[in-house]
Scaffold this active site. Sequence first.
Site, PDB file in Angstrom:
ATOM      1  CB  SER A 146      -4.985  -4.457  -4.004  1.00  0.00           C
ATOM      2  OG  SER A 146      -4.483  -3.147  -4.048  1.00  0.00           O
TER       3      SER A 146
HETATM    4  N1  SAH Z   1       0.283  -2.478  -3.677  1.00  0.00           N
HETATM    5  C1  SAH Z   1      -0.397  -2.632  -2.414  1.00  0.00           C
HETATM    6  C2  SAH Z   1      -1.557  -1.694  -2.284  1.00  0.00           C
HETATM    7  C3  SAH Z   1      -1.218  -0.569  -1.401  1.00  0.00           C
HETATM    8  S1  SAH Z   1      -2.501   0.630  -1.210  1.00  0.00           S
HETATM    9  C4  SAH Z   1      -0.788  -4.085  -2.236  1.00  0.00           C
HETATM   10  O1  SAH Z   1      -0.005  -4.927  -2.540  1.00  0.00           O
HETATM   11  O2  SAH Z   1      -1.835  -4.400  -1.763  1.00  0.00           O
HETATM   12  C5  SAH Z   1      -1.851   1.967  -2.144  1.00  0.00           C
HETATM   13  C6  SAH Z   1      -0.570   2.573  -1.657  1.00  0.00           C
HETATM   14  O3  SAH Z   1      -0.249   3.637  -2.516  1.00  0.00           O
HETATM   15  C7  SAH Z   1      -0.622   3.151  -0.249  1.00  0.00           C
HETATM   16  O4  SAH Z   1       0.336   2.532   0.544  1.00  0.00           O
HETATM   17  C8  SAH Z   1      -0.296   4.629  -0.468  1.00  0.00           C
HETATM   18  O5  SAH Z   1       0.477   5.195   0.562  1.00  0.00           O
HETATM   19  C9  SAH Z   1       0.471   4.576  -1.766  1.00  0.00           C
HETATM   20  N2  SAH Z   1       0.575   5.831  -2.499  1.00  0.00           N
HETATM   21  C10 SAH Z   1      -0.369   6.782  -2.717  1.00  0.00           C
HETATM   22  N3  SAH Z   1       0.147   7.794  -3.433  1.00  0.00           N
HETATM   23  C11 SAH Z   1       1.450   7.475  -3.684  1.00  0.00           C
HETATM   24  C12 SAH Z   1       2.522   8.126  -4.368  1.00  0.00           C
HETATM   25  N4  SAH Z   1       2.377   9.337  -4.927  1.00  0.00           N
HETATM   26  N5  SAH Z   1       3.716   7.506  -4.423  1.00  0.00           N
HETATM   27  C13 SAH Z   1       3.910   6.287  -3.841  1.00  0.00           C
HETATM   28  N6  SAH Z   1       2.945   5.638  -3.171  1.00  0.00           N
HETATM   29  C14 SAH Z   1       1.726   6.220  -3.096  1.00  0.00           C
END
Ligand code: SAH
Length: 291
Positions: free
Chosen positions: A141
């Site tokens: 993000s």
């Molecule tokens: N927190 C991260 C952003 C990751 S993007 C950062 O530090 O930048 C969002 C993430 O959410 C992805 O890796 C995706 O696989 C995950 N995601 C989507 N649906 C999910 C779910 N039901 N449970 C756990 N993770 C999920």
Amino acid sequence: MKDKRSTFPLPLSSVTGGAAKPGAYAPAKVATPQTATRNAAHTTVIKPYVAPARVASPSKSHSDALARAQPAPQQTPRADLMVSDAIRRAMVVRVARQGVQDQLVLGALEAVPRHRFIDEALSAQAYIDASLPIGHNQTISQPYIVGRMIEVMRNGGQLANVLEIGTGCGYQAAVLSCVARQVYSIERIKALHELAKNNLRALRIPNLRLHFGDGMLGLPQAAPFDGIILAAAGLEVPQALLEQLTIGGRLVAPVGARVQHLQLITRTGKSEWLHETLEGCHFVPLRPGTV
Ligand code: SAH
């Protein structure tokens, strides 16, 4: 203790292309989708960010340790490490200009070496204000939105037990670990869960636990949480997560499909939740199950 603080802007013109005047911050214009709506609506005069030098929190020594952490032996030392502190400060100044005012959150953003969470080929872009690819069609993000969501969740209070849905590369989890006593983070893609473990190993964060699983179900064994953050957008927030909030606890999540907004949901009673819609944003989708 607030001795030895210096006031932003620091003389960082070499990395930022010019410093702004203290007390005269206006929201920076940014083109990334996660901030566009926010900036359009934003007119508040923002207090300048005071250099975190020392983050005033129970986890101060932890933030310091993060900032000092050395690469694990298996990682190649990077040439950019020498300048990353200054560039990271410049990133935090930009995030503050965009409206994040919580000093503890800004200090946490300064403490976490974001370039360690990004593929080396992209590390020159680690401190730009944008989301970046981390593989498997997912992204790390944008720094502003990370800071903003944590600020909204924290609301100036102490956080004891926090849950993040969507570990991705582990960056936001590391930032959260600087502002909460205990942090749990769940990822549904096994390869990303492993990537986050690798990224975080060298930082040795004692109050962060990673789980592989479907975050839509929450983490009942570690509930209740006084803060929950979703890093992926669903059409609605799963009820299981609402049930795992403490009364008074706050959940921040992107909600929507093509058009998304951050939602703040506060649990106000056993069966009562207050929903507030905040700024527009753009996140990857929340999906059920694991892969
Ligand atoms: N927190 C991260 C952003 C990751 S993007 C950062 O530090 O930048 C969002 C993430 O959410 C992805 O890796 C995706 O696989 C995950 N995601 C989507 N649906 C999910 C779910 N039901 N449970 C756990 N993770 C999920």
